[in-house]
Design an enzyme around this catalytic site. Structure first.
Site: not given
Ligand code: BGC
Length: 778
Positions: A251
């Site tokens: 993530d």
């Molecule tokens: C979120 C993800 C997301 C990523 C990119 C993260 O903070 O938890 O779900 O895909 O950011 O935006």
């Protein structure tokens, strides 16, 4: 493409740089090696892609200037939305899961993929399929269900839909990402069994059914291991055990140590993180980690990049009108009719001439969540306008705001609402819950509606009019007012087509067919994880273990307000002819189940048939009362009958035995149940499983007689041993002796120590246990 040859030609620095993003949304390209770049973007119910966000340097972490700029960057504020491309906002995860319609969500996947292609996006950062452990988790609106079968099958279908159109998917957030407050620092404490049966199970289902291209590791820790670090979750379980051969992405900003992440099996670190890259490169040069780990990451990244590039299709245009229609029918199937006294719905325009619509949400609807899952909707159906349009002159609508945008109300607003309602034959109150903007303390704080919405409902209910409450929410809420109103329709965050779908359900043009993807409890303190949701903030104990959602309410015999799988229709369905046929060998089990469903009412409709399994009575481990194992949604004309069939496997009857580190299907008599909800079992049939090879349970040195007696072999060897040691005579061995030994609650070794005058040494006992174990393995 010969990936190994490419890797041979790359320098360590180039390889390390490939392991992190080129910026926030792309992988790094190396034209000199023939390596292209791929572009990825959120989200879980539609595409969220910001203009210019992947131009070199933009929103990346390189350089002091962009650092300063990045401080103002948010996903979901007005400025960000202004820069976001328009896309179709389909129902959120928690909403579409209520459709229980795999074909529908697969179709949505295809539509989202087309919109990705138009924007040149190769990889969609979705679906989100964490098990909804607790209703206050803010991002639950992105996740499907409290049940791993429903979540896994819906996710598998959308993955299929997106990928068959040529765009990759990324299941997230692996694993146990169930709290959005301090989400990057929390440690989830969870038993191996709950992990396997509840939290990993949906991921495993998707890996095995739909081969997703990517998996995103979560921010949190599980049992002290960083999900995006050196964890067995990725290397041992996801990659080795389940055979996932795609790319693992962390993530955004989840990796805290790039060396540990390389060991753990994280392939791509997003977004660009230069300190991490330097750290990893230096660690290889210093011999702290072998270059092989970097090569392995590069191999997986390249094979995914090449695969997604080969899938790529150019697309100049998207049929947004068609997608909007799809969003409308998806919204209609997601809505759940929870209460409908005296069939007040659909509105009978022969009798009802005037409807009062109360609540700002009728004109300014909340139809999706916030944060990175937000979509800049291409068009939004406004409920009030859609009602007017749908009913035309058959029904007159009047409107009162009822409450302010922040959920508060005033006496003046309430009086106006009352006056509007008094002049009408029926009152429709639009209420709902909101999410704050995404930040470090994102969990919802309570499960009730905003005060203004509640007061509106109470005041309208006190007028003695027929009251219909329409509820828009990301996850379940307390409905202590439900007994006072005539109908409750939960419309969730069902996307941009929600307004028209609602109007169609009110009018009867659509027959509601949604069923709850999570239990609606009476009150927050009834919820399974109530005592262990926040824990001590950084340590979250999953004390409820495998008893998540209905598994808990059933086991504890707690009456929920509305059970999992529940939802009303304008028609009725009759279940008949349940049959279950077992065919098995020691290695394989197949149970074919079939049931007939008849639409016995006056409306055409859809029924979601649920198949649960209740465990055998004397299961070795405690088990839930019943567990969902399959489901199918069917469409039936009034009077029509269809047969639904399901195929169950050994795994559907199994539990995870943490002692043995494996799934176990015990032989015995189970019950399969065809149900309209988890508390509405219509038919059941016994299924006897006889031929499954039962696992060998090795004895431990401190075992009791009880464990030794579990096998005939063990029992015989024990008696031989006792005779050999002169402790018993052969002719003394009878049922009484056996019962006395079985009674002993000490380890056998201790029992002999206390009663056998020292004739059995520690070493002799150890040898005996080894000998039994060898015999058992044979
Ligand atoms: C979120 C993800 C997301 C990523 C990119 C993260 O903070 O938890 O779900 O895909 O950011 O935006």
């Amino acid at each position: 493409m010969n990936i190994d040859k490419i890797i041979e030609k790359m320098t360590l620095h180039e390889k390390v740089m490939l392991c992190t993003g080129k910026n926030s949304w792309q992988t790094k390209d190396y034209p000199q090696h023939g390596i292209p770049s791929i572009r990825m973007s959120d989200g879980t119910s539609g595409v969220r892609f910001q203009k210019g966000s992947d131009e070199d340097g933009a929103v990346s972490l390189s350089g002091a200037e962009s650092f300063y700029e990045s401080l103002s960057g948010r996903f979901d504020d007005d400025d960000a939305m202004e820069r976001t491309y328009e896309a179709t906002a389909f129902p959120s995860g928690s909403a579409i899961a209520c459709s229980w319609n795999k074909a529908l969500i697969e179709k949505i996947g295809g539509a989202i993929a087309e919109e990705c292609q138009k924007l040149g996006i190769n990889l969609l950062l979705g679906p989100g399929l964490n098990t909804r452990r607790h209703p206050l988790t803010a991002r639950n609106f992105e996740y499907y269900s409290e049940d791993p079968c429903l979540a896994g099958d819906m996710a598998a279908a959308i993955v299929k839909g997106v990928q068959s159109e040529g765009v990759g998917t990324c299941m997230k957030h692996y694993a146990c990402h169930n709290s959005d407050t301090r989400r990057t620092r929390v440690n989830t404490i969870v038993s191996e069994r709950a992990l396997r049966e509840i939290y990993l199970a949906p991921y495993e289902r998707v890996v095995k059914k739909s081969a997703p291209t990517c998996v995103m590791t979560a921010y949190n820790q599980v049992n002290g291991e960083e999900c995006s670090g050196d964890t067995r979750l990725v290397r041992d379980i996801l990659k080795n055990e389940w055979g996932f051969d795609g790319m693992v992405i962390c993530d955004w900003g989840a990796v805290k140590d790039s060396v540990a992440a390389s060991r753990g099996g994280v392939d791509l670190q997003m977004p660009m993180a230069l300190t991490s890259s330097k750290h990893l490169e230096q660690a290889v040069l210093d011999g702290k980690i072998s270059e092989g780990f970097v090569d392995e990451r590069v191999r997986r990244i390249l094979s995914t990049v090449f695969k997604l590039k080969s899938w790529e299709k150019e697309r100049d245009s998207v049929d947004f009108e068609a997608h909007h229609k799809l969003a409308q029918s998806a919204a209609a199937e997601s809505m759940v009719l929870l209460k409908n006294e005296e069939n007040i719905l659909p509105l009978n325009t022969e009798k009802i001439k005037k409807a009062a619509v109360i609540g700002l949400l009728a004109k300014a609807p909340v139809y999706q969540g916030t944060g990175c899952a937000i979509v800049r909707a291409q068009q939004v159906d406004i409920p009030y306008e859609c009602m007017e349009k749908t009913f035309k002159d058959r029904l007159t609508f009047t409107y009162a705001k009822g409450y302010e945008a922040d959920g508060t109300t005033t006496e003046e607003l309430l009086l106006k609402a009352e006056n509007t309602a008094k002049a009408a034959d029926v009152v429709i109150v639009m209420a709902g819950t909101f999410l704050p903007g995404e930040d470090d303390d994102y969990n919802r704080k309570d499960m009730s509606l905003p005060r203004g919405h509640r007061e509106c409902i109470e005041r309208m209910a006190a007028l003695g009019k027929k009251v219909i409450v329409v509820l828009a929410n990301g996850d379940v809420c307390e409905m202590d007012w439900a007994d006072k109103v005539d109908a409750v329709l939960d419309i969730w965050y069902s996307g941009e087509g929600m307004g028209m779908a609602l109007a169609h359900i009110l009018s009867g043009r659509e027959n509601p067919s949604g069923k709850l993807s999570a239990t609606v409890p009476v009150k927050l303190s009834d919820t399974p994880a109530y005592l262990g949701f926040d824990g001590n903030i950084y340590e979250i104990p999953y004390n409820e273990d495998i008893y998540v959602g209905y598994r808990y309410y059933d086991k504890k015999q707690i009456q929920p307000r509305y059970p999992f799988g529940f939802g009303l229709s304008y028609t009725s369905f009759e279940y008949s002819n349940l049959t279950a046929n077992v065919s098995e060998t020691a290695e394989e089990l197949r149970v074919l189940v079939s049931v007939d469903i008849k639409n016995t009412g006056a409306y055409d409709g859809k029924e979601c048939v649920q198949l649960y399994i209740a465990p055998k009575k004397d299961a070795r481990l405690p088990r839930p009362v019943r567990e969902l194992k399959a489901f199918e949604k069917i469409s039936l004309k009034a009077g029509e009958t269809k047969t639904v069939t399901f195929e169950l496997s050994g795994r559907d009857f199994a539990y995870y035995d943490a002692d043995l580190c494996r799934w176990v299907t015990e032989n015995g008599v189970y019950t399969v149940e065809a149900a309209a909800s988890s508390r509405d079992i219509r038919l059941s049939a016994a299924v006897e499983i006889k031929a499954q090879k039962q696992p060998v349970r090795l004895l431990k040195e401190d075992c009791g007689f009880h464990e030794i007696f579990e096998t005939e072999r063990g029992k015989m060897m024990l008696f031989d041993f006792l005779v050999e040691k002169g402790l018993l005579k052969r002719e003394q061995i009878d049922a009484r002796v056996e019962a006395s030994l079985a009674w002993a609650f000490w380890p056998a070794k201790t029992f002999l120590d206390m009663g056998a005058s020292g004739v059995v040494s520690y070493e002799e006992w150890q040898k005996f246990v080894e000998k039994v174990n060898q015999a058992l393995v044979k």
